[in-house]
Design an enzyme around this catalytic site. Structure first.
Site, PDB file in Angstrom:
ATOM      1  N   LYS A   1       9.711  12.411  23.044  1.00  0.00           N
ATOM      2  CA  LYS A   1       9.159  12.670  24.390  1.00  0.00           C
ATOM      3  C   LYS A   1       8.928  11.339  25.124  1.00  0.00           C
ATOM      4  CE  LYS A   1       4.585  13.363  24.741  1.00  0.00           C
ATOM      5  NZ  LYS A   1       3.846  12.470  25.646  1.00  0.00           N
ATOM      6  N   ASN A   2       8.332  10.378  24.422  1.00  0.00           N
ATOM      7  CA  ASN A   2       7.925   9.129  25.092  1.00  0.00           C
ATOM      8  C   ASN A   2       9.073   8.155  25.300  1.00  0.00           C
ATOM      9  OD1 ASN A   2       5.440  10.242  25.229  1.00  0.00           O
ATOM     10  ND2 ASN A   2       4.497   8.959  23.666  1.00  0.00           N
TER      11      ASN A   2
ATOM     12  N   CYS B   1      -7.569  11.598  31.414  1.00  0.00           N
ATOM     13  CA  CYS B   1      -7.281  12.761  30.573  1.00  0.00           C
ATOM     14  C   CYS B   1      -8.330  12.759  29.455  1.00  0.00           C
ATOM     15  CB  CYS B   1      -5.864  12.689  30.019  1.00  0.00           C
ATOM     16  SG  CYS B   1      -5.674  11.428  28.772  1.00  0.00           S
TER      17      CYS B   1
ATOM     18  N   ARG C   1      -7.509   6.062  31.406  1.00  0.00           N
ATOM     19  CA  ARG C   1      -6.073   5.839  31.624  1.00  0.00           C
ATOM     20  C   ARG C   1      -5.769   5.153  32.962  1.00  0.00           C
ATOM     21  NH1 ARG C   1      -3.407   9.497  28.263  1.00  0.00           N
ATOM     22  NH2 ARG C   1      -1.651   8.067  28.300  1.00  0.00           N
TER      23      ARG C   1
ATOM     24  N   ASP D   1      -1.191   7.298  18.396  1.00  0.00           N
ATOM     25  CA  ASP D   1      -0.730   8.695  18.473  1.00  0.00           C
ATOM     26  C   ASP D   1      -0.671   9.358  17.102  1.00  0.00           C
ATOM     27  OD1 ASP D   1       1.625   8.258  21.238  1.00  0.00           O
ATOM     28  OD2 ASP D   1      -0.555   8.351  21.138  1.00  0.00           O
TER      29      ASP D   1
ATOM     30  N   ARG E   1       3.298  20.437  24.940  1.00  0.00           N
ATOM     31  CA  ARG E   1       3.726  19.319  25.768  1.00  0.00           C
ATOM     32  C   ARG E   1       4.563  18.336  24.962  1.00  0.00           C
ATOM     33  NH1 ARG E   1      -0.713  16.244  28.823  1.00  0.00           N
ATOM     34  NH2 ARG E   1       1.208  15.149  29.257  1.00  0.00           N
TER      35      ARG E   1
END
Ligand code: EPZ
Length: 417
Positions: free
Chosen positions: A22-23, A116, A121, A304, A397
């Site tokens: 995803k990243n 978030c 952030r 993460d 997500r």
């Protein structure tokens, strides 16, 4: 809203194939804004965040198609330079369109991403970097507005090696006039993947993956065809789950070099790790040793993976300390793990002491963010009884079909409406 139901206590065994990252995909897709033509991205994971950025690019006027994990973006159609709040609020990484828009069109309006669950952030380094390249930045009713006739190359220093900040400024600098140097740049594999794609488009970049990235601006770029690298965090998540269930799992289609920090910490818990090409086999040990971790920028132990590793440490033989040094509020999952009988205490916001116990008890729990939801899945796999996880949209997500993948490894897991 969907929930995930898990009957715990089963060992995970078998093989699982890792999806595209995803990243890595998000900045790659944003980079197609730089090009007046159609770029192609393969091995794109089917995730809500990918759907979100596709919608955002279509709203700007780009022509997009997404099928069988191939996403094409035709930047020729872009006629709008404003990324709407309604689209940006769904995904903070939308900030990644700011650099390419102002680089190609000299103007961009992007809704200020909110915070978030895991932290405020801020994007101050993104903005000061663009100012260093000659953009004028203003705030207008919640929108960031960036303007520049043409960006001018310059030296940019990051106080913190910001991942998307490095990505945004790389995408801005490649079309600037003259040379730029990004200092204290992030070194994540996703940065290297983006630099490779930009180079394929005709950019002149050296040093990606090191703290100093040098860029010689060019006048225009041409379309690229790029394969998204595998998701190192998904790979790490399955490896930790294998260790937690005392299982025996082969993680396929990963890049072992990208998960060195995770591998070394799993070995320290007593797990056996066998690396063969793009496969990593994890055999959990009956006695899980307690291990201290501190999250750090790549190549350190990734933030993460902190929540997932905490779930493993709740059943370790001994006490472990977890120092979350990247985000200011990334222990929300600890409160849910406490509901499952874990023994965790948090001190001054970013230190957790986890006292290992024999087992967890199943309970209804609630996901708060993407990686916290993965932590709760791992806890559910090892808890006695039936765990019900709500708000799994957080998980959707960033994990492609996670319950199907865990089920194929023998977990008793299902999604319920
Ligand atoms: C990227 O977020 C990832 N997201 C995050 O993954 C990941 O946790 C994070 O990097 C750290 O590895 C994407 O790549 C889309 P940062 P990013 O800028 O770029 C502070 C997931 O679960 N900071 O490297 O937003 C910031 O507050 C997500 O997949 C500033 O102060 O993270 C943080 O403390 C979660 N000012 C630190 O730097 C800025 O301008 C590192 O943040 C930018 C960042």
């Amino acid at each position: 809203m969907d929930k995930i139901q898990i009957n715990g206590g089963r060992r995970l065994t078998g093989e699982v194939t890792i999806s595209g990252a995803k990243n890595a995909a998000l900045p790659l897709i944003a980079s197609s804004i730089l090009v007046n033509g159609k770029s192609t991205f393969t091995n794109v994971p089917k995730l809500m965040d990918i759907v979100s950025i596709k919608k955002l690019l279509e709203d700007l006027g780009a022509g997009c198609t997404f099928e069988n994990s191939t996403l094409t973006v035709d930047g020729a159609g872009i006629h709008k330079i404003e990324a709407e709040y309604e689209l940006v609020r769904k995904m903070r990484a939308s900030i990644l369109v700011l650099g390419p828009l102002v680089a190609r069109f000299g103007h961009a309006k992007v809704s200020m991403p909110g915070g978030c669950a895991i932290g405020a952030r801020p994007v101050n380094m993104h903005l000061s970097g663009l100012e260093a390249l000659g953009a004028t930045i203003s705030m207008d009713h919640g929108y960031i507005e960036a303007k520049a006739d043409r960006l001018i190359g310059n030296d940019i220093y990051f106080d913190i090696p910001t991942v998307t900040g490095t990505e945004n400024l790389m995408m801005a600098a490649v079309l600037a006039k003259g040379a730029s140097t990004l200092r204290n740049a992030a070194r994540e594999p996703e940065i290297v993947c983006l630099a490779d794609a930009l180079t394929q488009m005709g950019a002149k970049i050296s040093g990606a993956g090191t703290p100093i990235i040098s860029i010689e601006g060019v006048d225009h770029l041409t379309p690229a065809s790029v394969n998204v690298i595998p998701d190192r965090i998904e790979a790490g998540t399955f490896m930790v789950a294998a260790a937690a269930t005392r299982g025996d799992v082969v993680v396929k289609g990963c890049i072992p070099d990208h998960i060195g920090g995770i591998i070394s910490k799993l070995k320290a818990t007593g797990a056996t790790i066998e690396i063969a090409g793009n496969q990593v086999r994890v055999k959990g040990s009956d006695i899980i040793k307690s291990v201290d971790i501190k999250t750090q920028p790549y190549p350190g132990f990734p933030t993460d993976m902190q929540a997932q590793f905490m779930a493993l440490m709740t059943i370790a033989n001994g006490n472990s300390t977890i120092h979350e040094s990247i985000f200011e509020n990334r222990f929300i999952h600890a409160n849910e793990l406490l509901r499952m009988g874990a023994d965790i205490s948090i001190s001054n916001g970013n230190y957790a002491m986890v006292r290992g116990k024999d087992r967890l008890q199943a309970a209804p729990v609630m996901a708060s963010d993407l990686r916290a939801s993965a932590s709760l899945v791992i806890a559910g796999l090892i808890a006695e009884g039936t765990t019900l996880i709500s708000r799994v949209y957080h998980m959707d997500r960033g994990y492609e079909g996670i319950e199907k993948k865990f089920s194929s490894l023998g977990a008793d897991i299902r999604r319920i409406q």
